[in-house]
Design a protein around this motif. Structure first.
Motif, PDB file in Angstrom:
ATOM      1  N   SER A  44       0.780  -1.018   0.029  1.00  0.00           N
ATOM      2  CA  SER A  44      -0.092   0.098  -0.024  1.00  0.00           C
ATOM      3  C   SER A  44       0.881   1.366   0.141  1.00  0.00           C
ATOM      4  N   MET A  45       2.381   1.172   0.601  1.00  0.00           N
ATOM      5  CA  MET A  45       2.992   2.180   0.579  1.00  0.00           C
ATOM      6  C   MET A  45       3.436   2.612  -0.764  1.00  0.00           C
ATOM      7  N   VAL A  46       3.524   1.521  -1.753  1.00  0.00           N
ATOM      8  CA  VAL A  46       4.008   1.925  -3.115  1.00  0.00           C
ATOM      9  C   VAL A  46       2.735   2.285  -3.779  1.00  0.00           C
ATOM     10  N   MET A  47       1.653   1.887  -3.601  1.00  0.00           N
ATOM     11  CA  MET A  47       0.537   2.563  -4.158  1.00  0.00           C
ATOM     12  C   MET A  47       0.325   4.077  -3.669  1.00  0.00           C
ATOM     13  N   ARG A  48       0.644   4.236  -2.695  1.00  0.00           N
ATOM     14  CA  ARG A  48       0.528   5.533  -2.039  1.00  0.00           C
ATOM     15  C   ARG A  48       1.114   6.678  -2.773  1.00  0.00           C
ATOM     16  N   TYR A  49       2.580   6.188  -3.130  1.00  0.00           N
ATOM     17  CA  TYR A  49       3.329   7.084  -3.884  1.00  0.00           C
ATOM     18  C   TYR A  49       3.292   7.178  -5.221  1.00  0.00           C
ATOM     19  N   TYR A  50       2.790   5.797  -5.669  1.00  0.00           N
ATOM     20  CA  TYR A  50       2.931   6.016  -7.262  1.00  0.00           C
ATOM     21  C   TYR A  50       1.681   5.372  -7.816  1.00  0.00           C
ATOM     22  N   GLU A  51       0.381   5.292  -6.966  1.00  0.00           N
ATOM     23  CA  GLU A  51      -0.829   5.037  -7.474  1.00  0.00           C
ATOM     24  C   GLU A  51      -1.151   3.691  -8.119  1.00  0.00           C
ATOM     25  N   ASN A  52      -0.233   3.089  -9.224  1.00  0.00           N
ATOM     26  CA  ASN A  52      -0.170   1.916  -9.618  1.00  0.00           C
ATOM     27  C   ASN A  52       0.761   1.221 -10.301  1.00  0.00           C
ATOM     28  N   LYS A  53       0.749   0.466 -10.973  1.00  0.00           N
ATOM     29  CA  LYS A  53       1.990  -0.187 -11.678  1.00  0.00           C
ATOM     30  C   LYS A  53       2.746   0.627 -12.593  1.00  0.00           C
ATOM     31  N   ALA A  54       1.646   1.233 -13.436  1.00  0.00           N
ATOM     32  CA  ALA A  54       2.024   2.298 -14.530  1.00  0.00           C
ATOM     33  C   ALA A  54       2.691   3.515 -14.236  1.00  0.00           C
ATOM     34  N   GLY A  55       2.300   3.972 -12.880  1.00  0.00           N
ATOM     35  CA  GLY A  55       2.775   4.957 -12.506  1.00  0.00           C
ATOM     36  C   GLY A  55       4.001   4.747 -11.799  1.00  0.00           C
ATOM     37  N   LEU A  56       4.511   3.566 -11.174  1.00  0.00           N
ATOM     38  CA  LEU A  56       5.624   3.200 -10.603  1.00  0.00           C
ATOM     39  C   LEU A  56       6.494   2.950 -11.979  1.00  0.00           C
ATOM     40  N   PHE A  57       6.465   2.725 -12.979  1.00  0.00           N
ATOM     41  CA  PHE A  57       7.279   2.354 -14.192  1.00  0.00           C
ATOM     42  C   PHE A  57       7.531   3.817 -14.605  1.00  0.00           C
ATOM     43  N   SER A  58       6.435   4.696 -14.802  1.00  0.00           N
ATOM     44  CA  SER A  58       6.806   5.916 -15.281  1.00  0.00           C
ATOM     45  C   SER A  58       7.995   6.611 -14.517  1.00  0.00           C
ATOM     46  N   ALA A  59       7.720   6.478 -13.180  1.00  0.00           N
ATOM     47  CA  ALA A  59       8.554   7.198 -12.093  1.00  0.00           C
ATOM     48  C   ALA A  59       9.999   6.548 -12.262  1.00  0.00           C
ATOM     49  N   ALA A  60       9.976   5.275 -12.467  1.00  0.00           N
ATOM     50  CA  ALA A  60      11.481   4.313 -12.524  1.00  0.00           C
ATOM     51  C   ALA A  60      12.049   4.603 -13.764  1.00  0.00           C
ATOM     52  N   ILE A  61      11.495   4.960 -14.717  1.00  0.00           N
ATOM     53  CA  ILE A  61      12.222   5.492 -16.078  1.00  0.00           C
ATOM     54  C   ILE A  61      11.856   6.770 -16.502  1.00  0.00           C
ATOM     55  N   ASP A  62      11.897   7.604 -15.401  1.00  0.00           N
ATOM     56  CA  ASP A  62      11.871   9.132 -15.937  1.00  0.00           C
ATOM     57  C   ASP A  62      13.103   9.463 -16.280  1.00  0.00           C
ATOM     58  N   LEU A  63      13.421   9.759 -17.559  1.00  0.00           N
ATOM     59  CA  LEU A  63      14.362   9.791 -18.239  1.00  0.00           C
ATOM     60  C   LEU A  63      14.835  11.217 -18.733  1.00  0.00           C
ATOM     61  N   ASP A  64      16.008  11.400 -18.566  1.00  0.00           N
ATOM     62  CA  ASP A  64      16.541  13.031 -19.236  1.00  0.00           C
ATOM     63  C   ASP A  64      17.639  12.561 -20.094  1.00  0.00           C
TER      64      ASP A  64
END
Length: 192
Positions: A44-64
């Protein structure tokens, strides 16, 4: 440790675990539960910060792509500078796991494909506007053409590992690719 420091540390640990699992298992094989387990927290903590798997994936590969660090060179050297920068971004001092994860994932995952489209569309187009001094429509067109070459090279060199491209040294790649990128950046693209 203050609450915000713990929160930042937890977010960082979650992203680190997500990147590790995504690199090992891919998008489909990575779960919120597995990421949480690696960090030692409730899912639930992961969900709290990133909402769902897609949100987590987007944050994990936030690429510059770090194109803002590329100083505009002499107009006739832009293609060479761009290919050198990209090779450094993929395998040199600017390389990181996020860029390889995104490249590998984009071929099979629509979330990753959308992410790579957004990154390349915005960041390459901004670079083109800055160095080629053209309007947004022309920059978008040129950025699309540049992306075909840059992503194609990355896919062939780092994912498919096609010879002789995978074994070519950087100088040979720069020599062979720079004129094409130069044309897409500064050449006359009008239909005749």
């Amino acid at each position: 440790m203050a609450f915000t420091e713990r929160s930042a540390a937890t977010r960082s640990a979650i992203l680190s675990a997500a990147r590790k699992l995504l690199a090992e298992r891919g998008y489909e094989g990575t779960t919120i539960r597995a990421v949480a387990g690696m960090v030692g927290i409730d899912p639930s903590m992961v969900m709290r910060y990133y909402e769902n798997k897609a949100g987590l994936f987007s944050a994990a590969i936030d690429l510059d792509l770090n194109l803002q660090e590329v100083e505009p060179p002499a107009p006739e050297k832009v293609g060479e500078v761009l290919i050198r920068h990209f090779l450094s971004r993929w395998e040199g001092n600017l390389a990181d796991e996020a860029i390889m994860l995104l490249l590998r994932s984009a071929t099979t995952n629509p979330v990753a494909a959308e992410r790579i489209r957004a990154i390349f569309t915005s960041q390459i187009a901004s670079f083109v506007v800055r160095v080629a001094r053209c309007d947004d429509a022309q920059a978008t067109h040129r950025a699309g053409l540049l992306s075909t070459q840059l992503l194609g090279l990355a896919f062939v060199r780092y994912v498919v590992e096609l010879e002789p491209i995978v074994s070519m040294d950087v100088e040979k790649l720069v020599h062979d690719m720079a004129p094409v990128l130069q044309y897409y950046l500064a050449g006359d693209l009008t239909v005749r």
